[in-house]
Design an enzyme around this catalytic site. Sequence first.
Site, short mmCIF file in Angstrom:
data_model
loop_
_atom_site.label_atom_id
_atom_site.label_comp_id
_atom_site.label_asym_id
_atom_site.label_seq_id
_atom_site.Cartn_x
_atom_site.Cartn_y
_atom_site.Cartn_z
N HIS A 73 3.87 -38.64 131.70
CA HIS A 73 4.48 -37.72 130.75
C HIS A 73 5.68 -37.01 131.38
O HIS A 73 6.73 -36.83 130.74
CB HIS A 73 3.42 -36.71 130.30
CG HIS A 73 3.89 -35.74 129.27
ND1 HIS A 73 3.43 -34.46 129.21
CD2 HIS A 73 4.78 -35.86 128.27
CE1 HIS A 73 4.02 -33.82 128.21
NE2 HIS A 73 4.84 -34.65 127.63
N GLU A 76 8.58 -39.36 131.40
CA GLU A 76 9.16 -39.53 130.06
C GLU A 76 10.22 -38.47 129.79
O GLU A 76 11.30 -38.75 129.27
CB GLU A 76 8.07 -39.48 129.00
CG GLU A 76 8.57 -39.52 127.57
CD GLU A 76 7.88 -38.51 126.68
OE1 GLU A 76 8.58 -37.67 126.07
OE2 GLU A 76 6.64 -38.55 126.59
N HIS A 77 9.93 -37.23 130.16
CA HIS A 77 10.90 -36.15 129.98
C HIS A 77 12.14 -36.35 130.87
O HIS A 77 13.27 -36.17 130.43
CB HIS A 77 10.26 -34.80 130.33
CG HIS A 77 9.40 -34.25 129.24
ND1 HIS A 77 9.71 -33.09 128.57
CD2 HIS A 77 8.23 -34.68 128.70
CE1 HIS A 77 8.77 -32.83 127.67
NE2 HIS A 77 7.86 -33.78 127.75
N GLU A 153 5.19 -27.14 126.40
CA GLU A 153 4.66 -28.15 125.47
C GLU A 153 3.13 -28.17 125.49
O GLU A 153 2.48 -28.24 124.43
CB GLU A 153 5.22 -29.53 125.82
CG GLU A 153 4.77 -30.63 124.88
CD GLU A 153 5.28 -32.00 125.30
OE1 GLU A 153 4.95 -32.98 124.60
OE2 GLU A 153 5.99 -32.10 126.32
#
Length: 452
Positions: A73, A76-77, A153
């Site tokens: 994750h 991905e950012h 998030e």
Amino acid sequence: MNGAVPFPLDVAELDFEAAGGTRIRRSVLPSGVRVLSESVPGARSATIGFWIGVGSRDEYHPGADNSGFGSTHFLEHLLFKGTPQRSALDIAVAFDAVGGDSNAITAKEYTCYYAKVRDRDISMAIGVLGDMLTESVLDPEEFETERGVILEELSHAADDPGDVAGNELFAAVFGDHPLGRPVGGTPETIVRATRDGVWNHYRAHYEPSELVVSVAGSIDHDELVTLVSNALRPAGWLEGGDAPAARRSTTSSTLTGTRRLVTVSRPIEQIHLMLGMPALTVTDPERVTLSMLNAVLGGGMSSRLFTEIRERRGLAYSVYSFAGAHSDAGLEGMYAACSPRNAPAVVELMRSELAQLSDGVTAEEMERAFGQISGRAALSLEDSDVRMSLLARAELSLGEYLDLDENLRRLARVTAADVAEMAERLVAQPQSLVAVGGIDEDAFADAATDKE
């Protein structure tokens, strides 16, 4: 097209027509990169996906602090934060300037970077996505900035009791299996993550043999192969003679460390309930039967759960069932949100409605379920995002492509007896109950006891 079309990893070119007159082509480049396209007549836009067959289940932690979890994750950012050729602002402006949409998805078994643009902007989109994926610099300053964004998030998700219940259900049903871990990591693992750790994850998994590029909409396949090649060439991703990465094993895993009851206290008005159990893998031929079961059980306003829990008894506003499937494990789940006083009754009704399916399903229910699934499947194909995703998942997970006509043929062969037998199998599985909200521990201790 008549029947499933296999996607052998050792076949370099495939070309066939699918339902609705679309043309699907597949090319395997010498470096192992797979390029798939579905040309849709009359389309004026396209959705492009760059898929890496690596997800949160593949993360490695080097020590007891689990510091590697959340790397997928995090990565991905970071891939949106710049390359030697483009800054983060350059990447954002490229899509904003043409009215396009760009984003990414981290999942348990894959990561996807995608864009939707007009056909005139496909070259730009492929160039930017290819640069992002192959040449990210993972700038240390951007790393620290994005750590804060990811923590925000996760806090946002933690404020959604439905999200919390979903994460806890996967953890409860899958137990010690890597599929039980949350996709995004936890605040603790994100705080402990290091730039070197994420960089090592990037270098270990982001390579040509793992890349699948799928595009659906207004696209010429030969032109697409050229555009992808041009985008990957600067990073050396066209070199070598590697075969595509092998697909994951589809042998069902034995689940250990599962839990029967998970409660999460939250000062909110409702209890968010999820009841789940092990179910089918993504390649199980009976997954079509499970789809029919879910349409009858909790797939709409005429489903058994909705009719009994909401319409007849007024115990909940939202109630439905769902399935989650992965390469070597899957789950069946039911969800409802209700007031604390109604929660024990709702849990009991969830159990009983599933159990009653094993006693039989009516012809009317079967007809309605077929119509619901077939109609939704047809309507979803109006969206090039869906077509692009179906192509990639056929390549990454299934090893075969099924068009709408073939899916409907398989659906039509499911009988009421098949659905009843599937319900009986699910009832025999150990059940996990998750409750998020104002918890009465004694009430939920009773509700967590399923009949074995």
